[in-house]
Design a protein around this motif. Structure first.
Motif, short mmCIF file in Angstrom:
data_model
loop_
_atom_site.label_atom_id
_atom_site.label_comp_id
_atom_site.label_asym_id
_atom_site.label_seq_id
_atom_site.Cartn_x
_atom_site.Cartn_y
_atom_site.Cartn_z
N UNK A 1 60.43 -9.42 9.31
CA UNK A 1 59.15 -8.53 9.02
C UNK A 1 59.40 -7.42 8.27
N UNK A 2 60.38 -6.62 8.29
CA UNK A 2 60.71 -5.49 7.27
C UNK A 2 60.48 -6.03 5.67
N UNK A 3 61.09 -7.07 5.35
CA UNK A 3 61.02 -7.55 4.02
C UNK A 3 59.74 -7.93 3.64
N UNK A 4 58.82 -8.46 4.56
CA UNK A 4 57.56 -8.79 4.31
C UNK A 4 56.65 -7.39 4.21
N UNK A 5 56.80 -6.55 5.12
CA UNK A 5 56.00 -5.11 4.93
C UNK A 5 56.32 -4.48 3.80
N UNK A 6 57.67 -4.76 3.10
CA UNK A 6 57.73 -4.00 1.89
C UNK A 6 56.99 -4.59 0.87
N UNK A 7 57.02 -6.00 0.83
CA UNK A 7 55.94 -6.77 -0.17
C UNK A 7 54.36 -6.27 0.00
N UNK A 8 54.24 -6.29 1.46
CA UNK A 8 52.74 -5.90 1.61
C UNK A 8 52.64 -4.47 1.00
N UNK A 9 53.32 -3.55 1.26
CA UNK A 9 53.11 -2.11 0.82
C UNK A 9 52.97 -2.23 -0.72
N UNK B 1 53.42 -15.90 11.87
CA UNK B 1 54.75 -15.68 12.48
C UNK B 1 54.93 -15.04 13.64
N UNK B 2 54.09 -13.63 13.61
CA UNK B 2 54.28 -13.08 14.83
C UNK B 2 53.58 -13.76 16.42
N UNK C 1 55.21 -17.37 -4.36
CA UNK C 1 55.35 -18.86 -4.67
C UNK C 1 55.54 -19.70 -3.16
N UNK C 2 55.47 -18.77 -2.22
CA UNK C 2 55.66 -19.01 -0.72
C UNK C 2 54.94 -18.48 0.12
N UNK C 3 54.69 -19.20 1.16
CA UNK C 3 53.83 -18.61 2.38
C UNK C 3 54.37 -17.37 3.18
N UNK C 4 53.45 -16.60 3.90
CA UNK C 4 54.00 -15.45 4.60
C UNK C 4 55.19 -16.02 5.65
N UNK C 5 54.84 -17.11 6.19
CA UNK C 5 55.82 -17.33 7.32
C UNK C 5 57.15 -17.65 6.86
N UNK C 6 57.24 -18.31 5.68
CA UNK C 6 58.56 -18.16 5.18
C UNK C 6 59.19 -16.84 4.64
N UNK C 7 58.54 -16.11 4.15
CA UNK C 7 58.82 -14.56 3.81
C UNK C 7 59.38 -14.05 5.13
#
Length: 188
Positions: free
Chosen positions: A67-75, A132-133, A55-61
């Motif tokens: 980045x580690x939290x996002x990469x876990x969600x991505x995996x 974000x990067x 329910x939120x965008x990638x930048x917010x995550x």
């Protein structure tokens, strides 16, 4: 053999899963939508899937979890989506950083690397505020550093490599479809 029959045959017998990898700005989402339409497959985007689920965008995550939290969600998303049948999946540019993701992509479908030069990437994403990067003083240097690390990883899992610099979305999708058809002809 007609083109429609050929693409149907490719979709159902060569692979029922096509995974698009490559850097930001390579055209994975736009090409993926067009390719899925052409091959009568379902289109999915791993970043869009994550945004829908959270329910939120990638930048917010990135901001809240790093980045580690996002990469876990991505995996988690890649693991799930690579099981879906009849899919063209556009992955995020960094999805290949995870060895598990690379293994899933290799094992579960045909991997297409959409290659774009750093100059082309920069032209396509320089106005974007949701990457974000790239929220740095010198985004072009960031793109070059990312490319230097990721290009060998993209190549290590790719079954097909297609250059997208200066190419129209429809032409890239047609090139991929043609290469899939050609690969199928070699298997006949």
């Amino acid at each position: 053999m007609t083109a429609a029959f050929s693409f149907f045959w490719v979709t159902n017998f060569l692979t029922e899963r096509i995974f698009l990898i490559g850097p930001m700005g390579a055209g994975k989402s736009a090409v993926g939508r067009r390719l899925a339409q052409r091959l009568r497959m379902t289109f999915a985007d791993s970043d869009a899937y994550i945004e829908e689920r959270t329910g939120v965008d990638i930048a917010f995550i990135f901001e809240k979890e790093g980045e580690a939290g996002f990469r876990k969600r991505e995996s988690d998303a890649i693991e799930l989506l690579t099981h879906e049948p009849n899919i063209v999946l556009a992955t995020g540019g960094g999805a290949i950083l995870s060895e598990a993701n690379r293994d899933w992509l290799r094992a579960r479908g045909t991997v297409v690397y959409l290659h774009a030069s750093v100059d082309q990437q920069y032209e396509r994403v320089r106005q974007s505020h949701h990457r974000p990067l790239l929220q740095q003083n010198d985004p072009k240097s960031v793109l070059q550093a990312l490319f230097d690390i990721r290009d060998p990883l993209y190549r290590s899992v790719a079954d097909i490599i297609v250059a997208t610099d200066g190419a129209r979305v429809i032409d890239v999708a047609q090139t991929i479809a043609g290469q899939l058809t050609s690969a199928q002809s070699q298997h006949d």
